[in-house]
Design a protein around this motif. Structure first.
Motif, PDB file in Angstrom:
ATOM      1  N   PHE A 261      47.377  28.239  31.299  1.00 49.24           N
ATOM      2  CA  PHE A 261      47.298  29.701  31.277  1.00 49.24           C
ATOM      3  C   PHE A 261      47.116  30.234  32.696  1.00 49.24           C
ATOM      4  O   PHE A 261      46.081  30.820  33.027  1.00 49.24           O
ATOM      5  N   PRO A 262      48.104  30.039  33.551  1.00 50.34           N
ATOM      6  CA  PRO A 262      47.936  30.433  34.959  1.00 50.34           C
ATOM      7  C   PRO A 262      47.858  31.953  35.123  1.00 50.34           C
ATOM      8  O   PRO A 262      48.492  32.705  34.391  1.00 50.34           O
ATOM      9  N   THR A 263      47.041  32.359  36.071  1.00 48.76           N
ATOM     10  CA  THR A 263      46.948  33.783  36.421  1.00 48.76           C
ATOM     11  C   THR A 263      47.450  34.003  37.846  1.00 48.76           C
ATOM     12  O   THR A 263      47.293  35.075  38.389  1.00 48.76           O
ATOM     13  N   GLY A 264      48.000  32.984  38.414  1.00 42.30           N
ATOM     14  CA  GLY A 264      48.512  33.004  39.777  1.00 42.30           C
ATOM     15  C   GLY A 264      48.716  31.573  40.211  1.00 42.30           C
ATOM     16  O   GLY A 264      48.535  30.641  39.430  1.00 42.30           O
TER      17      GLY A 264
ATOM     18  N   ALA B 171      44.218  26.533  34.561  1.00 40.79           N
ATOM     19  CA  ALA B 171      45.233  26.893  35.562  1.00 40.79           C
ATOM     20  C   ALA B 171      46.608  26.351  35.197  1.00 40.79           C
ATOM     21  O   ALA B 171      47.624  26.951  35.526  1.00 40.79           O
TER      22      ALA B 171
ATOM     23  N   LYS C 275      39.872  40.841  34.605  1.00 42.97           N
ATOM     24  CA  LYS C 275      40.383  40.329  35.875  1.00 42.97           C
ATOM     25  C   LYS C 275      41.072  41.435  36.660  1.00 42.97           C
ATOM     26  O   LYS C 275      41.814  42.231  36.105  1.00 42.97           O
TER      27      LYS C 275
ATOM     28  N   LYS D   5      36.666  39.094  39.083  1.00 45.18           N
ATOM     29  CA  LYS D   5      36.766  38.624  37.710  1.00 45.18           C
ATOM     30  C   LYS D   5      35.375  38.670  37.090  1.00 45.18           C
ATOM     31  O   LYS D   5      34.409  38.175  37.678  1.00 45.18           O
TER      32      LYS D   5
ATOM     33  N   ARG E  83      39.836  32.529  30.349  1.00 46.84           N
ATOM     34  CA  ARG E  83      41.242  32.916  30.429  1.00 46.84           C
ATOM     35  C   ARG E  83      41.621  34.082  29.527  1.00 46.84           C
ATOM     36  O   ARG E  83      42.568  34.803  29.826  1.00 46.84           O
TER      37      ARG E  83
ATOM     38  N   SER F  41      33.384  37.486  33.701  1.00 51.03           N
ATOM     39  CA  SER F  41      33.587  36.565  32.596  1.00 51.03           C
ATOM     40  C   SER F  41      32.241  35.984  32.149  1.00 51.03           C
ATOM     41  O   SER F  41      31.292  35.927  32.923  1.00 51.03           O
TER      42      SER F  41
END
Length: 178
Positions: free
Chosen positions: A67-70, A64, A27, A32, A22, A34
């Protein structure tokens, strides 16, 4: 190893995985990069597939949620569970001498290639095409290029990290189970 030690080790690896995934990843909307596979690989090597699936699913759900990214999409959770299964089945060492070095290297190569093809290029491309509304073929071509670069990097990192941490982990295993 006692169940308490397994829980503690999994919690430490889970924390590492969330941070690597995260906060310390690159991203874009369709790609992505990582190193979150490192805690997954360590869990797979030391604890087996059940703990690795648990680690990956919890890492995805907690990451998710906190720390949501969508928007959350269950497909990625399924993908990470499958990756945990593949790594766990192929990399697990019951003890330090259970797998010879050459066999372990072969297992690392096979597991990385399987995860790259089945999970990263296959399932994750499908999930991204569904969630982003992009054409599968276009995404697939991008992912092939990424995987061709990342497969040797993943193999090298896994072998390096496992070799460095093997002695401290073996010492941890031999310590008293209190």
């Amino acid at each position: 190893m006692s169940k308490i030690k397994k829980i503690i080790l999994t919690a430490i690896l889970l924390t590492m995985q969330i941070i690597l995934s995260r906060f310390l990843s690159i991203k874009t909307p369709i790609l992505k990069i990582s190193f979150a596979f490192v805690p997954t690989m360590l869990c797979a090597t030391w604890l087996g597939f059940k703990w690795t699936i648990l680690l990956n699913v919890l890492g995805d759900l907690i990451g998710a949620t906190l720390f949501p990214t969508g928007p959350y999409f269950i497909g990625y959770t399924i993908s990470t569970a499958i990756a945990g299964l593949i790594y766990g089945l192929l990399l697990y060492k019951k003890n330090a001498d259970s797998i010879k070095e050459k066999e372990y290297i072969l297992r690392v190569v096979i597991s990385v290639v399987l995860v790259s093809v089945i999970v990263n290029m296959g399932l994750n491309t499908l999930w991204t095409s569904i969630t982003a509304g992009k054409a599968f073929k276009v995404l697939f071509m991008t992912r092939i290029a990424k995987q061709l670069v990342m497969i040797p990097i993943h193999i090298a990192v896994i072998l390096f990290v496992e070799k460095i941490l093997r002695a401290p982990f073996d010492k941890y295993l031999r310590s008293r189970d209190d």
